[in-house]
Write a protein that holds these residues in place. Sequence first.
Motif, PDB file in Angstrom:
ATOM      1  N   VAL A   8       0.916  -1.120  -0.135  1.00 49.65           N
ATOM      2  CA  VAL A   8       0.024   0.148   0.061  1.00 49.65           C
ATOM      3  C   VAL A   8       0.905   1.218  -0.057  1.00 49.65           C
ATOM      4  O   VAL A   8       1.739   1.364   0.892  1.00 49.65           O
ATOM      5  CB  VAL A   8      -0.823   0.014   1.268  1.00 49.65           C
ATOM      6  N   VAL A   9       0.855   2.251  -1.029  1.00 49.16           N
ATOM      7  CA  VAL A   9       1.521   3.192  -1.033  1.00 49.16           C
ATOM      8  C   VAL A   9       0.588   4.630  -0.456  1.00 49.16           C
ATOM      9  O   VAL A   9      -0.682   4.872  -1.022  1.00 49.16           O
ATOM     10  CB  VAL A   9       1.913   3.563  -2.676  1.00 49.16           C
ATOM     11  N   GLU A  10       1.300   4.862   0.705  1.00 52.42           N
ATOM     12  CA  GLU A  10       0.024   6.091   1.289  1.00 52.42           C
ATOM     13  C   GLU A  10       0.685   7.355   0.705  1.00 52.42           C
ATOM     14  O   GLU A  10       1.462   8.029   0.983  1.00 52.42           O
ATOM     15  CB  GLU A  10       0.404   6.067   2.735  1.00 52.42           C
ATOM     16  N   PHE A  11      -0.163   7.726  -0.527  1.00 52.46           N
ATOM     17  CA  PHE A  11       0.156   8.828  -1.114  1.00 52.46           C
ATOM     18  C   PHE A  11       0.202  10.386  -0.634  1.00 52.46           C
ATOM     19  O   PHE A  11       0.886  11.106  -0.984  1.00 52.46           O
ATOM     20  CB  PHE A  11      -0.475   9.018  -2.330  1.00 52.46           C
ATOM     21  N   HIS A  12      -0.729  10.515   0.316  1.00 51.29           N
ATOM     22  CA  HIS A  12      -0.864  11.641   0.933  1.00 51.29           C
ATOM     23  C   HIS A  12      -0.541  11.488   2.545  1.00 51.29           C
ATOM     24  O   HIS A  12      -1.100  12.064   3.274  1.00 51.29           O
ATOM     25  CB  HIS A  12      -2.492  12.023   0.875  1.00 51.29           C
ATOM     26  N   GLY A  13       0.244  10.711   2.713  1.00 50.38           N
ATOM     27  CA  GLY A  13       0.854  10.327   4.082  1.00 50.38           C
ATOM     28  C   GLY A  13       0.073   9.346   5.006  1.00 50.38           C
ATOM     29  O   GLY A  13      -0.734   8.888   4.379  1.00 50.38           O
ATOM     30  N   SER A  14       0.050   9.668   6.096  1.00 46.63           N
ATOM     31  CA  SER A  14      -0.851   8.925   6.979  1.00 46.63           C
ATOM     32  C   SER A  14      -1.045   9.464   8.503  1.00 46.63           C
ATOM     33  O   SER A  14      -0.195  10.429   8.947  1.00 46.63           O
ATOM     34  CB  SER A  14      -0.109   7.435   7.290  1.00 46.63           C
ATOM     35  N   SER A  15      -2.167   9.130   9.046  1.00 44.30           N
ATOM     36  CA  SER A  15      -2.321   9.827  10.611  1.00 44.30           C
ATOM     37  C   SER A  15      -1.662   8.921  11.492  1.00 44.30           C
ATOM     38  O   SER A  15      -2.245   9.071  12.573  1.00 44.30           O
ATOM     39  CB  SER A  15      -3.825  10.048  10.661  1.00 44.30           C
ATOM     40  N   ARG A  16      -0.912   7.978  11.113  1.00 44.48           N
ATOM     41  CA  ARG A  16      -0.399   7.068  12.063  1.00 44.48           C
ATOM     42  C   ARG A  16       0.669   7.510  13.113  1.00 44.48           C
ATOM     43  O   ARG A  16       0.928   7.281  14.295  1.00 44.48           O
ATOM     44  CB  ARG A  16       0.523   5.752  11.334  1.00 44.48           C
ATOM     45  N   THR A  17       1.321   8.684  12.519  1.00 46.16           N
ATOM     46  CA  THR A  17       2.250   9.451  13.279  1.00 46.16           C
ATOM     47  C   THR A  17       2.116  10.961  13.105  1.00 46.16           C
ATOM     48  O   THR A  17       1.413  11.318  12.309  1.00 46.16           O
ATOM     49  CB  THR A  17       3.804   9.062  12.995  1.00 46.16           C
ATOM     50  N   TYR A  18       2.425  11.752  14.081  1.00 50.33           N
ATOM     51  CA  TYR A  18       2.382  13.203  14.397  1.00 50.33           C
ATOM     52  C   TYR A  18       3.630  13.472  14.454  1.00 50.33           C
ATOM     53  O   TYR A  18       4.527  12.846  15.179  1.00 50.33           O
ATOM     54  CB  TYR A  18       1.573  13.309  15.344  1.00 50.33           C
ATOM     55  N   SER A  19       4.318  14.714  14.150  1.00 50.83           N
ATOM     56  CA  SER A  19       5.468  15.492  14.151  1.00 50.83           C
ATOM     57  C   SER A  19       5.472  16.590  14.583  1.00 50.83           C
ATOM     58  O   SER A  19       4.364  17.404  14.368  1.00 50.83           O
ATOM     59  CB  SER A  19       6.178  15.250  12.697  1.00 50.83           C
ATOM     60  N   CYS A  20       6.693  17.109  15.310  1.00 54.54           N
ATOM     61  CA  CYS A  20       6.681  18.639  15.818  1.00 54.54           C
ATOM     62  C   CYS A  20       7.639  19.139  14.542  1.00 54.54           C
ATOM     63  O   CYS A  20       8.578  18.595  14.318  1.00 54.54           O
ATOM     64  CB  CYS A  20       7.319  18.503  17.241  1.00 54.54           C
ATOM     65  N   LEU A  21       7.035  20.170  14.038  1.00 53.50           N
ATOM     66  CA  LEU A  21       7.927  20.776  13.383  1.00 53.50           C
ATOM     67  C   LEU A  21       8.806  21.680  13.824  1.00 53.50           C
ATOM     68  O   LEU A  21       9.664  22.340  13.000  1.00 53.50           O
ATOM     69  CB  LEU A  21       6.856  21.752  12.336  1.00 53.50           C
ATOM     70  N   THR A  22       8.916  21.881  15.142  1.00 53.03           N
ATOM     71  CA  THR A  22      10.054  22.592  15.460  1.00 53.03           C
ATOM     72  C   THR A  22      11.268  21.834  15.934  1.00 53.03           C
ATOM     73  O   THR A  22      12.271  22.278  15.567  1.00 53.03           O
ATOM     74  CB  THR A  22       9.606  23.427  17.027  1.00 53.03           C
ATOM     75  N   CYS A  23      11.010  20.735  16.674  1.00 54.59           N
ATOM     76  CA  CYS A  23      12.088  19.868  17.089  1.00 54.59           C
ATOM     77  C   CYS A  23      12.267  18.573  16.564  1.00 54.59           C
ATOM     78  O   CYS A  23      13.327  18.076  16.767  1.00 54.59           O
ATOM     79  CB  CYS A  23      12.285  19.758  18.856  1.00 54.59           C
ATOM     80  N   GLY A  24      11.307  18.215  15.582  1.00 54.68           N
ATOM     81  CA  GLY A  24      11.389  17.032  14.960  1.00 54.68           C
ATOM     82  C   GLY A  24      10.943  15.555  15.649  1.00 54.68           C
ATOM     83  O   GLY A  24      11.085  14.578  14.912  1.00 54.68           O
TER      84      GLY A  24
END
Length: 252
Positions: free
Chosen positions: A114-130
């Motif tokens: 399965v190619v998740e073309f628009h990403g996934s909501s399995r994980t969440y990221s912090c755009l400041t510290c990664g």
Amino acid sequence: MDEKIEQAARWLASADKAIVLSGAGISTESGIPDFRSADGIWSRYDPAEYATLGAFLRDPAKVWLMLAELDELLRAQPNPGHTALAELEQAGAVAGIVTQNVDGLHQAAGSRNVVEFHGSSRTYSCLTCGAVYPRDDVRAMIKPPRCTREVESRTCDTILKPDVVFFDEMIPPQALTRTERLVDGADLILVVGTSCEVYPAAGIPWQVRQQGGRIVEINLEPARELPSDVVLAGKSATLLPAIVEKWKHLVN
Ligand code: APR
């Protein structure tokens, strides 16, 4: 409709390489609304205000009003449409699925490629510290969820972003490469539950068509611009299992 189901099953049985492009419509029968139907998500939230990275960076708490609602829905279970596609893959009749969905329901049904073309909501990221957080951790947080990592002896505290692709973001390069590999040599594509309005995903059936392949469309409301060879206008949780049943008779 029976004739169209039969036709789709026959093409599936004779295809050298069949692939699938899926969209939100395959998950509506699992209880997750789609985007562009009359009662779809974009009828209540303007995507310009809720689904761009720019909007998220300007006002992440506002975007989380929508995300919190969607997160609840993502507890959904796969439906017989997802299961039918998993069965086809396991039998070698489908090489893989490119999905625009972030709900993980294809994998939950047993599909592997399965190619998740628009990403996934399995994980969440912090755009400041990664920092990256699994969905279950974020579920337990008060909304909007904030990064709890200690950075230079203070809590980072940035509002987290799901690892989904917003409208003004790039498709993950790995997803593009895997899609190219799947499309290569495909002589049949099942297009399921997508209005095919959002590029580059919407271009995938056209690529299959360009290399001489067929397009079978399964959509409650047919896509406006798709050059489909056959359109099965109805519900995927009924139609996909019906196609699989016919296909079984043909290959056994
Ligand atoms: N069975 C089959 N088709 C269905 C069903 C169903 N039960 N329910 C809805 N549909 C169809 C609709 O008629 C429509 O053609 O699924 C399609 C859904 O289209 P969209 O709402 O536009 O969803 P999608 O094509 O996945 O959207 C693409 O747009 O907003 C972005 O990033 C988001 O990945 C999404 C992308």
